[in-house]
Design a protein around this motif. Structure first.
Motif, PDB file in Angstrom:
ATOM      1  N   GLY A  53     -39.421  54.811  49.312  1.00  0.00           N
ATOM      2  CA  GLY A  53     -39.395  56.059  50.063  1.00  0.00           C
ATOM      3  C   GLY A  53     -38.965  57.252  49.238  1.00  0.00           C
ATOM      4  N   GLN A  54     -38.164  58.103  49.874  1.00  0.00           N
ATOM      5  CA  GLN A  54     -37.758  59.360  49.257  1.00  0.00           C
ATOM      6  C   GLN A  54     -36.876  59.154  48.040  1.00  0.00           C
ATOM      7  N   LEU A  55     -36.066  58.110  48.074  1.00  0.00           N
ATOM      8  CA  LEU A  55     -35.182  57.847  46.934  1.00  0.00           C
ATOM      9  C   LEU A  55     -35.975  57.474  45.693  1.00  0.00           C
ATOM     10  N   ALA A  56     -37.106  56.803  45.890  1.00  0.00           N
ATOM     11  CA  ALA A  56     -37.963  56.450  44.756  1.00  0.00           C
ATOM     12  C   ALA A  56     -38.599  57.694  44.142  1.00  0.00           C
ATOM     13  N   LEU A  57     -38.803  58.737  44.945  1.00  0.00           N
ATOM     14  CA  LEU A  57     -39.373  59.985  44.424  1.00  0.00           C
ATOM     15  C   LEU A  57     -38.305  60.947  43.906  1.00  0.00           C
ATOM     16  N   LEU A  58     -37.047  60.733  44.309  1.00  0.00           N
ATOM     17  CA  LEU A  58     -35.970  61.589  43.817  1.00  0.00           C
ATOM     18  C   LEU A  58     -35.729  61.378  42.325  1.00  0.00           C
ATOM     19  N   ILE A  59     -35.878  60.164  41.873  1.00  0.00           N
ATOM     20  CA  ILE A  59     -35.631  59.859  40.461  1.00  0.00           C
ATOM     21  C   ILE A  59     -36.620  60.571  39.546  1.00  0.00           C
ATOM     22  N   SER A  98     -46.324  57.483  37.644  1.00  0.00           N
ATOM     23  CA  SER A  98     -45.832  56.128  37.356  1.00  0.00           C
ATOM     24  C   SER A  98     -44.910  55.635  38.459  1.00  0.00           C
ATOM     25  N   SER A  99     -44.139  56.538  39.042  1.00  0.00           N
ATOM     26  CA  SER A  99     -43.277  56.152  40.155  1.00  0.00           C
ATOM     27  C   SER A  99     -44.101  55.671  41.345  1.00  0.00           C
ATOM     28  N   LEU A 100     -45.159  56.395  41.671  1.00  0.00           N
ATOM     29  CA  LEU A 100     -46.013  55.993  42.788  1.00  0.00           C
ATOM     30  C   LEU A 100     -46.714  54.666  42.507  1.00  0.00           C
ATOM     31  N   ILE A 101     -47.187  54.486  41.284  1.00  0.00           N
ATOM     32  CA  ILE A 101     -47.870  53.236  40.930  1.00  0.00           C
ATOM     33  C   ILE A 101     -46.915  52.052  41.020  1.00  0.00           C
ATOM     34  N   PHE A 102     -45.721  52.191  40.460  1.00  0.00           N
ATOM     35  CA  PHE A 102     -44.773  51.084  40.494  1.00  0.00           C
ATOM     36  C   PHE A 102     -44.240  50.822  41.899  1.00  0.00           C
ATOM     37  N   THR A 103     -44.159  51.857  42.733  1.00  0.00           N
ATOM     38  CA  THR A 103     -43.774  51.648  44.125  1.00  0.00           C
ATOM     39  C   THR A 103     -44.827  50.815  44.840  1.00  0.00           C
ATOM     40  N   LYS A 104     -46.108  51.150  44.623  1.00  0.00           N
ATOM     41  CA  LYS A 104     -47.193  50.371  45.232  1.00  0.00           C
ATOM     42  C   LYS A 104     -47.179  48.927  44.734  1.00  0.00           C
ATOM     43  N   LEU A 105     -46.986  48.736  43.432  1.00  0.00           N
ATOM     44  CA  LEU A 105     -46.944  47.384  42.877  1.00  0.00           C
ATOM     45  C   LEU A 105     -45.766  46.590  43.432  1.00  0.00           C
ATOM     46  N   SER A 106     -44.628  47.231  43.547  1.00  0.00           N
ATOM     47  CA  SER A 106     -43.447  46.564  44.085  1.00  0.00           C
ATOM     48  C   SER A 106     -43.674  46.158  45.539  1.00  0.00           C
ATOM     49  N   ASN A 107     -44.272  47.052  46.321  1.00  0.00           N
ATOM     50  CA  ASN A 107     -44.568  46.731  47.719  1.00  0.00           C
ATOM     51  C   ASN A 107     -45.575  45.593  47.816  1.00  0.00           C
ATOM     52  N   ALA A 108     -46.564  45.582  46.928  1.00  0.00           N
ATOM     53  CA  ALA A 108     -47.554  44.506  46.930  1.00  0.00           C
ATOM     54  C   ALA A 108     -46.899  43.169  46.586  1.00  0.00           C
ATOM     55  N   LEU A 109     -45.947  43.173  45.658  1.00  0.00           N
ATOM     56  CA  LEU A 109     -45.244  41.939  45.315  1.00  0.00           C
ATOM     57  C   LEU A 109     -44.404  41.431  46.479  1.00  0.00           C
ATOM     58  N   VAL A 110     -43.754  42.345  47.197  1.00  0.00           N
ATOM     59  CA  VAL A 110     -42.955  41.950  48.361  1.00  0.00           C
ATOM     60  C   VAL A 110     -43.862  41.351  49.433  1.00  0.00           C
ATOM     61  N   ASP A 111     -45.022  41.981  49.662  1.00  0.00           N
ATOM     62  CA  ASP A 111     -45.979  41.457  50.643  1.00  0.00           C
ATOM     63  C   ASP A 111     -46.495  40.085  50.227  1.00  0.00           C
ATOM     64  N   ALA A 112     -46.806  39.918  48.945  1.00  0.00           N
ATOM     65  CA  ALA A 112     -47.298  38.631  48.450  1.00  0.00           C
ATOM     66  C   ALA A 112     -46.228  37.554  48.589  1.00  0.00           C
ATOM     67  N   GLN A 113     -44.984  37.922  48.347  1.00  0.00           N
ATOM     68  CA  GLN A 113     -43.889  36.964  48.488  1.00  0.00           C
ATOM     69  C   GLN A 113     -43.749  36.522  49.945  1.00  0.00           C
ATOM     70  N   GLN A 114     -43.927  37.442  50.871  1.00  0.00           N
ATOM     71  CA  GLN A 114     -43.857  37.097  52.288  1.00  0.00           C
ATOM     72  C   GLN A 114     -45.002  36.169  52.674  1.00  0.00           C
ATOM     73  N   VAL A 115     -46.191  36.420  52.159  1.00  0.00           N
ATOM     74  CA  VAL A 115     -47.341  35.551  52.433  1.00  0.00           C
ATOM     75  C   VAL A 115     -47.083  34.154  51.877  1.00  0.00           C
ATOM     76  N   ILE A 116     -46.499  34.080  50.684  1.00  0.00           N
ATOM     77  CA  ILE A 116     -46.196  32.785  50.072  1.00  0.00           C
ATOM     78  C   ILE A 116     -45.184  32.019  50.910  1.00  0.00           C
ATOM     79  N   LYS A 117     -44.153  32.695  51.410  1.00  0.00           N
ATOM     80  CA  LYS A 117     -43.157  32.026  52.248  1.00  0.00           C
ATOM     81  C   LYS A 117     -43.793  31.505  53.535  1.00  0.00           C
ATOM     82  N   THR A 118     -44.643  32.319  54.147  1.00  0.00           N
ATOM     83  CA  THR A 118     -45.313  31.905  55.380  1.00  0.00           C
ATOM     84  C   THR A 118     -46.234  30.721  55.126  1.00  0.00           C
ATOM     85  N   THR A 119     -46.990  30.779  54.045  1.00  0.00           N
ATOM     86  CA  THR A 119     -47.903  29.696  53.695  1.00  0.00           C
ATOM     87  C   THR A 119     -47.142  28.413  53.380  1.00  0.00           C
TER      88      THR A 119
END
Length: 171
Positions: A53-59, A98-119
């Motif tokens: 969120g906003q804290l990721a863009l503050l840096i 780079s902040s926006l790209i890494f935020t998207k990648l981090s969110n994608a990893l969190v989503d993938a981890q949730q899918v793995i746990k569910t599976t």
């Protein structure tokens, strides 16, 4: 390891200190032309991974301000070329990108981890159901691997073989 976890405030102030020290080093090394400003890309990427969120863009905002201020102060105090201000702005845009790209990648990893746990939970449930079905069948079933090691045996197979214990290997 749990005792040494940093809080969000500690991580934020660590990244902020890192940005300020990098800006000071860049200032002392001759400005943006020294190349030290590009090291802030790493700091901004780490901030985007740890925060959302906003804290990721503050840096990247703070890093961009530090870089632009360094360029302006360097040209005013040390009579450096004012040409460094435009590249400083471009670096600021790169920091935000780079902040926006890494935020998207981090969110994608969190989503993938949730899918793995569910599976994994679904797979464990299906494996348990499979074992219950095999155990209740009247037909004897024995599953062995390539090394002829017993992997699975149901109750009917144990009774047919005259074995009552489950821990005894078949072969």
């Amino acid at each position: 390891l749990q005792r040494h976890r940093l809080s969000q405030k500690q991580v934020f102030f660590t990244l902020l200190t890192d940005i300020l020290i990098q800006a000071l080093l860049m200032f002392c090394s001759g400005g943006l032309s020294s190349g030290l400003g590009y090291l802030m890309l790493v700091t901004v990427a780490v901030g985007a991974i740890f925060f959302t969120g906003q804290l990721a863009l503050l840096i990247p905002a703070i890093a961009s301000i530090c870089i632009i201020l360094e360029s302006i102060v360097g040209s005013a105090v040390f009579d450096r070329d004012s040409v460094d201000v435009f590249p400083a702005g471009i670096l600021g845009v790169l920091l935000f990108g780079s902040s926006l790209i890494f935020t998207k990648l981090s969110n994608a990893l969190v989503d993938a981890q949730q899918v793995i746990k569910t599976t994994a939970a679904l797979s464990a449930g299906l494996q348990e159901l499979n074992q219950m079905i095999i155990d209740r069948m009247r037909t004897g079933i024995i599953v062995v691997d390539n090394n002829r090691t017993n992997q699975q045996i149901n109750t009917a197979a144990r009774e047919l073989m005259g074995r009552r214990d489950q821990d005894n290997p078949l072969i």
